[in-house]
Design a protein around this motif. Structure first.
Motif, mmCIF file in Angstrom:
data_model
loop_
_atom_site.group_PDB
_atom_site.id
_atom_site.type_symbol
_atom_site.label_atom_id
_atom_site.label_comp_id
_atom_site.label_asym_id
_atom_site.label_seq_id
_atom_site.Cartn_x
_atom_site.Cartn_y
_atom_site.Cartn_z
ATOM 1 N N GLY A 66 0.831 -1.200 0.000
ATOM 2 C CA GLY A 66 0.000 0.000 0.000
ATOM 3 C C GLY A 66 0.866 1.251 0.000
ATOM 4 N N ARG A 67 0.292 2.303 0.630
ATOM 5 C CA ARG A 67 1.011 3.567 0.658
ATOM 6 C C ARG A 67 2.264 3.460 1.510
ATOM 7 N NH1 ARG A 67 -2.143 8.521 3.049
ATOM 8 N NH2 ARG A 67 -1.504 7.463 4.970
ATOM 9 N N ALA A 68 3.381 3.922 0.954
ATOM 10 C CA ALA A 68 4.641 3.864 1.693
ATOM 11 C C ALA A 68 4.704 4.979 2.724
ATOM 12 C CB ALA A 68 5.821 3.975 0.728
ATOM 13 N N ILE A 69 5.458 4.727 3.773
ATOM 14 C CA ILE A 69 5.640 5.736 4.825
ATOM 15 C C ILE A 69 6.652 6.745 4.329
ATOM 16 C CG2 ILE A 69 6.342 6.118 7.217
ATOM 17 C CD1 ILE A 69 5.598 3.217 7.812
ATOM 18 N N GLU A 70 6.228 8.035 4.250
ATOM 19 C CA GLU A 70 7.090 9.076 3.713
ATOM 20 C C GLU A 70 7.532 10.021 4.830
ATOM 21 O OE1 GLU A 70 4.893 10.989 0.655
ATOM 22 O OE2 GLU A 70 4.606 9.155 -0.522
#
Length: 453
Positions: A66-70
């Protein structure tokens, strides 16, 4: 003038109030500690559980593609190094609890660092932390706790959470609660204890005023059942003491009558003795037996005198006693004194003064009598010219039937009741007798009486 402070009250009301106040203080201190502990636990759970959930969710989404940790957005951000500055205040208890929460959710992490940042954006350096420890903080809406969690091989994850400080309102609420408890509990307790102690105080005063000849009204029964029962027992005890003393007086009267009758018969029979020396010696013995009987009966009846107090001239009374001794050619001198009106029992005081003068004539060769008066007391001093009494035996001569062999012998007569009877008479009048050896020889016997007109 130094004032002696008494940290512990001696009255019943004071001790009860102090004990209850201390108990309330200890209870409130324990309550305050428990509240602080619960608040600290709640604050810790409030800070760690959402963080653990966010970190676990973010890591799970990233692992599933899913969405990567930025680093630039999101509640959970990734950075390359530990972002917590060295000057911020650390909270190791948060790191320990957060590690436990993450372990429960199956997340393994490396180091965990924390740092408190105040709402104005300034770091809590050492000086500020020192000031915080010395005062209670106000609750700031912008205060936050920075949490950095190391993910081995992938950098650090950071999260910010609100971190409320200790509120002054909590302390004020507890102080107000304590004050209300003191008012609600202490005031009724003080009222009850004072109500309980009042009859006890009256009982103590009645016991202090009690005397064998006191036939006043009984003490009023008041207070709780236990105190009322105690007062009733005191009233019954006073009645029993009065009845026993009445019986003693009747018995002493019978004894005196039964003994005087045969003594009078002996005195009549003595007159038939032809030898003058024997007759005089026998008459003197009978007279001494009568005096001894009078002394014993007088000593036994003290405390319940039948003679009322009257106003007399003390100087004239002492002068009359001295004149009685002068009529017998005894070496007694009296220093004239001004009129001195006092309320006393004249027959008993005359008896006490006569006993002192008699002792001075017998054992001190002569007696010199004088009166000294002050605003609150009067002293009758009987001085003799004898050898005096050893200082360590001055108190012993007041004991009934006590005779000092060095200065009293059987030839002088007496059985050692004169001083005992004199002191009992004077003490019953509210005074006392003292004996003092003079530096140049001789003894001063002083009767001190309170001055009452």
């Amino acid at each position: 003038m130094s004032v002696r402070l008494r940290p512990w009250p001696h009255s019943l009301a004071g001790q009860m109030a102090l004990l209850i106040a201390l108990a309330l203080f200890v209870a409130q201190a324990i309550n305050f500690g428990l509240i602080l502990r619960d608040r600290a636990g709640f604050r810790l759970a409030q800070a760690t559980r959402p963080v653990a959930t966010r970190l676990a969710d973010a890591l799970d989404r990233e692992a599933r593609g899913g969405r990567a940790i930025e680093s630039g957005r999101g509640r959970v951000r990734r950075v390359a190094a530990d972002p917590i500055p060295l000057g911020l205040e650390r909270h190791p208890e948060v790191a320990t609890e957060l590690r436990s929460q993450l372990a429960e959710q199956g997340v393994t992490v490396g180091r965990i660092d924390t740092g408190f940042r105040s709402g104005d954006g300034r770091p809590a350096d050492a000086e500020e932390r020192s000031r915080r420890r010395g005062r209670v903080h106000e609750e700031h809406a912008g205060d936050e706790l920075l949490i950095a969690v190391e993910q081995p091989g992938k950098g650090w994850l950071t999260v910010s959470v609100p971190w409320p400080q200790n509120s002054r309102r909590l302390l004020l609420a507890l102080l107000s609660q304590t004050l209300i408890l003191y008012i609600i509990v202490l005031l009724p307790v003080l009222w009850i204890v004072r109500r309980l102690s009042r009859p006890l105080r009256d009982l103590r005063r009645a016991a202090e005023r009690f005397s064998p000849g006191d036939a006043g009204p009984p003490l009023a029964v008041a207070g709780p059942d236990d105190v009322a029962a105690l007062i009733e027992a005191f009233n019954a005890l006073r009645r029993r003491v009065g009845a026993m003393l009445d019986e003693k007086d009747r018995m002493l009267g019978a004894i005196g009558h039964d003994l005087r009758t045969p003594l009078a018969a002996l005195r009549v029979r003595v007159e038939s003795v032809e030898d003058d020396n024997d007759r005089l010696r026998m008459a003197d013995t009978i007279a001494e037996m009568n005096r001894t009987l009078d002394d014993i009966l007088s000593l036994a009846r003290l405390g319940r005198p039948s003679e009322p107090e009257t106003e007399v001239d003390l100087a004239a009374l002492v002068d009359a006693v001295v004149e009685d001794f002068r009529d017998l050619d005894a070496p007694v001198a009296f220093e004239e004194a001004d009129r001195l009106r006092m309320r006393l029992r004249p027959a008993l005081i005359r008896r006490a003064v006569r006993n002192l003068i008699e002792n001075a004539v017998k054992y001190g060769e002569a007696a010199e009598v004088r009166i000294a008066a002050w605003t609150d007391r009067v002293a009758i001093v009987v001085a003799d010219r004898g050898p005096g009494i050893p200082d360590d035996r001055l108190a012993d001569v007041f004991d009934p039937f006590t005779r000092l062999e060095t200065s009293r012998n059987r030839e002088t007569g007496g059985i050692g009741l004169g001083l005992a009877l004199a002191r009992a008479i004077v003490r019953e009048a509210g005074g006392d007798i003292s004996l003092v050896n003079r530096a140049g020889g001789g003894l001063d016997a002083t009767i001190t009486l309170p001055r009452r007109g």
